[in-house]
Design a protein around this motif. Structure first.
Motif, PDB file in Angstrom:
ATOM      1  N   UNK A   1       8.894  -2.322   0.555  1.00  0.00           N
ATOM      2  CA  UNK A   1       8.066  -1.208   0.353  1.00  0.00           C
ATOM      3  C   UNK A   1       8.785   0.692   0.450  1.00  0.00           C
ATOM      4  N   UNK A   2       9.238   0.153   1.710  1.00  0.00           N
ATOM      5  CA  UNK A   2      10.130   1.601   2.027  1.00  0.00           C
ATOM      6  C   UNK A   2      11.449   2.208   1.152  1.00  0.00           C
ATOM      7  N   UNK A   3      12.272   0.814   0.164  1.00  0.00           N
ATOM      8  CA  UNK A   3      12.555   0.828  -0.620  1.00  0.00           C
ATOM      9  C   UNK A   3      12.561   1.493  -1.723  1.00  0.00           C
ATOM     10  N   UNK A   4      11.279   0.082  -2.347  1.00  0.00           N
ATOM     11  CA  UNK A   4      10.871   0.549  -3.607  1.00  0.00           C
ATOM     12  C   UNK A   4       9.323   0.812  -4.106  1.00  0.00           C
ATOM     13  N   UNK A   5       8.800   1.184  -3.152  1.00  0.00           N
ATOM     14  CA  UNK A   5       6.859   1.416  -3.202  1.00  0.00           C
ATOM     15  C   UNK A   5       6.229   1.212  -3.196  1.00  0.00           C
ATOM     16  N   UNK A   6       7.021  -0.557  -3.756  1.00  0.00           N
ATOM     17  CA  UNK A   6       5.534  -1.464  -4.095  1.00  0.00           C
ATOM     18  C   UNK A   6       5.199  -1.563  -2.669  1.00  0.00           C
ATOM     19  N   UNK A   7       3.583  -1.726  -2.932  1.00  0.00           N
ATOM     20  CA  UNK A   7       3.211  -1.924  -1.564  1.00  0.00           C
ATOM     21  C   UNK A   7       3.305  -3.832  -1.242  1.00  0.00           C
ATOM     22  N   UNK A   8       3.211  -4.427  -0.186  1.00  0.00           N
ATOM     23  CA  UNK A   8       2.641  -5.763  -0.155  1.00  0.00           C
ATOM     24  C   UNK A   8       1.591  -6.105   0.863  1.00  0.00           C
TER      25      UNK A   8
ATOM     26  N   UNK B   1       8.828 -10.779  -9.216  1.00  0.00           N
ATOM     27  CA  UNK B   1      10.627 -11.192  -9.286  1.00  0.00           C
ATOM     28  C   UNK B   1      10.945  -9.691  -8.554  1.00  0.00           C
ATOM     29  N   UNK B   2      10.859  -9.384  -8.550  1.00  0.00           N
ATOM     30  CA  UNK B   2      11.780  -8.130  -7.541  1.00  0.00           C
ATOM     31  C   UNK B   2      11.841  -8.328  -6.214  1.00  0.00           C
ATOM     32  N   UNK B   3      10.705  -8.992  -5.445  1.00  0.00           N
ATOM     33  CA  UNK B   3       9.974  -9.404  -4.415  1.00  0.00           C
ATOM     34  C   UNK B   3      11.732 -10.379  -3.866  1.00  0.00           C
ATOM     35  N   UNK B   4      10.712 -11.613  -5.202  1.00  0.00           N
ATOM     36  CA  UNK B   4      12.019 -12.609  -4.745  1.00  0.00           C
ATOM     37  C   UNK B   4      13.590 -12.322  -4.775  1.00  0.00           C
ATOM     38  N   UNK B   5      13.541 -11.354  -5.360  1.00  0.00           N
ATOM     39  CA  UNK B   5      15.188 -10.959  -5.759  1.00  0.00           C
ATOM     40  C   UNK B   5      15.232  -9.983  -3.832  1.00  0.00           C
ATOM     41  N   UNK B   6      14.804  -9.284  -3.489  1.00  0.00           N
ATOM     42  CA  UNK B   6      15.503  -8.461  -2.261  1.00  0.00           C
ATOM     43  C   UNK B   6      15.328  -9.449  -1.452  1.00  0.00           C
TER      44      UNK B   6
ATOM     45  N   UNK C   1      -8.617  19.669 -14.293  1.00  0.00           N
ATOM     46  CA  UNK C   1      -7.794  18.464 -14.926  1.00  0.00           C
ATOM     47  C   UNK C   1      -7.364  17.690 -13.818  1.00  0.00           C
ATOM     48  N   UNK C   2      -6.123  18.227 -12.790  1.00  0.00           N
ATOM     49  CA  UNK C   2      -6.322  17.572 -11.447  1.00  0.00           C
ATOM     50  C   UNK C   2      -6.634  16.883 -10.934  1.00  0.00           C
ATOM     51  N   UNK C   3      -8.574  17.511 -10.931  1.00  0.00           N
ATOM     52  CA  UNK C   3      -8.966  16.853  -9.890  1.00  0.00           C
ATOM     53  C   UNK C   3     -10.364  15.833 -10.757  1.00  0.00           C
ATOM     54  N   UNK C   4     -10.165  15.827 -12.138  1.00  0.00           N
ATOM     55  CA  UNK C   4     -10.623  14.896 -12.441  1.00  0.00           C
ATOM     56  C   UNK C   4     -10.002  13.400 -12.821  1.00  0.00           C
ATOM     57  N   UNK C   5      -8.321  14.225 -12.479  1.00  0.00           N
ATOM     58  CA  UNK C   5      -7.464  12.957 -12.819  1.00  0.00           C
ATOM     59  C   UNK C   5      -7.512  11.531 -11.822  1.00  0.00           C
ATOM     60  N   UNK C   6      -7.709  10.279 -11.332  1.00  0.00           N
ATOM     61  CA  UNK C   6      -7.670   9.448 -10.727  1.00  0.00           C
ATOM     62  C   UNK C   6      -5.961   9.457 -10.604  1.00  0.00           C
ATOM     63  N   UNK C   7      -6.129   9.983  -8.637  1.00  0.00           N
ATOM     64  CA  UNK C   7      -4.995   9.554  -8.342  1.00  0.00           C
ATOM     65  C   UNK C   7      -4.030   8.084  -8.699  1.00  0.00           C
ATOM     66  N   UNK C   8      -3.019   8.358  -8.819  1.00  0.00           N
ATOM     67  CA  UNK C   8      -1.589   7.324  -9.485  1.00  0.00           C
ATOM     68  C   UNK C   8      -1.747   6.427  -7.716  1.00  0.00           C
ATOM     69  N   UNK C   9      -2.281   4.622  -8.010  1.00  0.00           N
ATOM     70  CA  UNK C   9      -2.682   4.024  -7.055  1.00  0.00           C
ATOM     71  C   UNK C   9      -0.999   3.438  -6.984  1.00  0.00           C
ATOM     72  N   UNK C  10      -0.585   2.967  -5.905  1.00  0.00           N
ATOM     73  CA  UNK C  10       0.781   2.563  -5.811  1.00  0.00           C
ATOM     74  C   UNK C  10       0.543   0.834  -6.280  1.00  0.00           C
ATOM     75  N   UNK C  11       1.997   0.508  -6.427  1.00  0.00           N
ATOM     76  CA  UNK C  11       1.419  -0.864  -7.120  1.00  0.00           C
ATOM     77  C   UNK C  11       2.051  -1.990  -6.288  1.00  0.00           C
ATOM     78  N   UNK C  12       0.972  -2.937  -6.435  1.00  0.00           N
ATOM     79  CA  UNK C  12       0.706  -3.997  -5.061  1.00  0.00           C
ATOM     80  C   UNK C  12       1.468  -4.927  -4.982  1.00  0.00           C
ATOM     81  N   UNK C  13       1.828  -6.011  -4.839  1.00  0.00           N
ATOM     82  CA  UNK C  13       1.572  -7.545  -5.007  1.00  0.00           C
ATOM     83  C   UNK C  13       1.438  -8.165  -3.748  1.00  0.00           C
ATOM     84  N   UNK C  14       1.008  -9.427  -4.037  1.00  0.00           N
ATOM     85  CA  UNK C  14       0.108 -10.459  -3.153  1.00  0.00           C
ATOM     86  C   UNK C  14       0.633 -11.250  -3.002  1.00  0.00           C
TER      87      UNK C  14
END
Length: 251
Positions: A42-49, A222-227, A10-23
């Protein structure tokens, strides 16, 4: 054993969760500072910019044409106005974030002295970000018009794609001088500042930012604008020479 094997399959068949990204669309002059801010976010919130840097005029056109940017940091209010009029700004997220100064730069080894706009009459070629569209060029044109020398200098202006391209023209020796932002000049060891435009003589320079409605990660935008308005980002922007001037968000 059978349970362990099933769990493994089951683990092998599930795609790895990708980090959220913003442009993020952003003015070329913010490149160095904003990349550092992005890493901190990214370090604080985990979102890739991911960034697309360029002339604010080009970025505004791309956003209106359908590019899925989550955030737009413009070098002037007019370009963000265009995006907002197209209904693409998330309500309550637009805010004035930064300011800057105009400077005249020459090659680091140049003997040229510039003490006023009038002395630019002696320059054969003057690099500006495109004064017909790009904020840095529009600001420079406004200053030169106020000083009464624009009409004389206009035939000698070498328009560049954006302010970084104008800086590069001076660095490469293709022009005798250029008008760029103080923050861009500070990044280069191949130019020197010949003149800092007095605040009273130059236009008010404003970098507004907003989260956009057409992006793929609106909440993260919105989170990035606040940051960007927080203490961590402020420290980075000021270290890169920007004036931090966050204002009240529009409703």
């Amino acid at each position: 054993m059978r349970t362990v094997l099933l769990a493994f399959l089951l683990a092998c068949s599930m795609p790895a969760l990708a980090a959220e990204r913003i442009l993020v669309f952003a003015a070329a002059s913010t490149t160095d500072a904003l990349q550092e801010v992005g890493r901190a976010f990214t370090k604080e919130q985990g979102t890739v910019v991911e960034f697309a840097f360029g002339a604010s005029s080009d970025l505004a056109r791309q956003a209106v044409a359908g590019a899925p940017a989550d955030v737009f940091l413009s070098a002037d209010t007019a370009k963000l106005d265009q995006v907002e009029k197209a209904g693409l700004v998330q309500a309550g997220t637009r805010v004035e974030l930064l300011s800057n100064r105009l400077v005249v730069v020459v090659a680091a080894d140049s003997k040229r002295k510039v003490t006023s706009a009038a002395e630019l009459r002696e320059v054969k070629r003057l690099a500006l970000a495109d004064p017909a569209a790009v904020p840095a060029g529009l600001y420079a044109k406004s200053w030169l018009e106020k000083a009464g020398v624009w009409k004389e200098l206009e035939p000698r202006v070498v328009p560049a794609l954006d302010v970084r391209a104008a800086l590069s023209a001076v660095e490469a020796g293709r022009v005798e001088a250029g008008v760029v932002y103080a923050t861009d000049a500070a990044q280069s060891k191949r130019v020197r500042v010949a003149l800092t435009v007095p605040e009273a003589d130059g236009p008010r320079i404003v970098y507004p930012v907003a989260a956009l409605a057409r992006g793929k990660a609106s909440a993260a935008g919105r989170a990035f604008v606040s940051f960007l308005q927080g203490a961590s980002a402020r420290s980075i922007f000021e270290r890169h020479g920007f004036v931090f001037v966050p204002g009240k968000a529009r409703p």
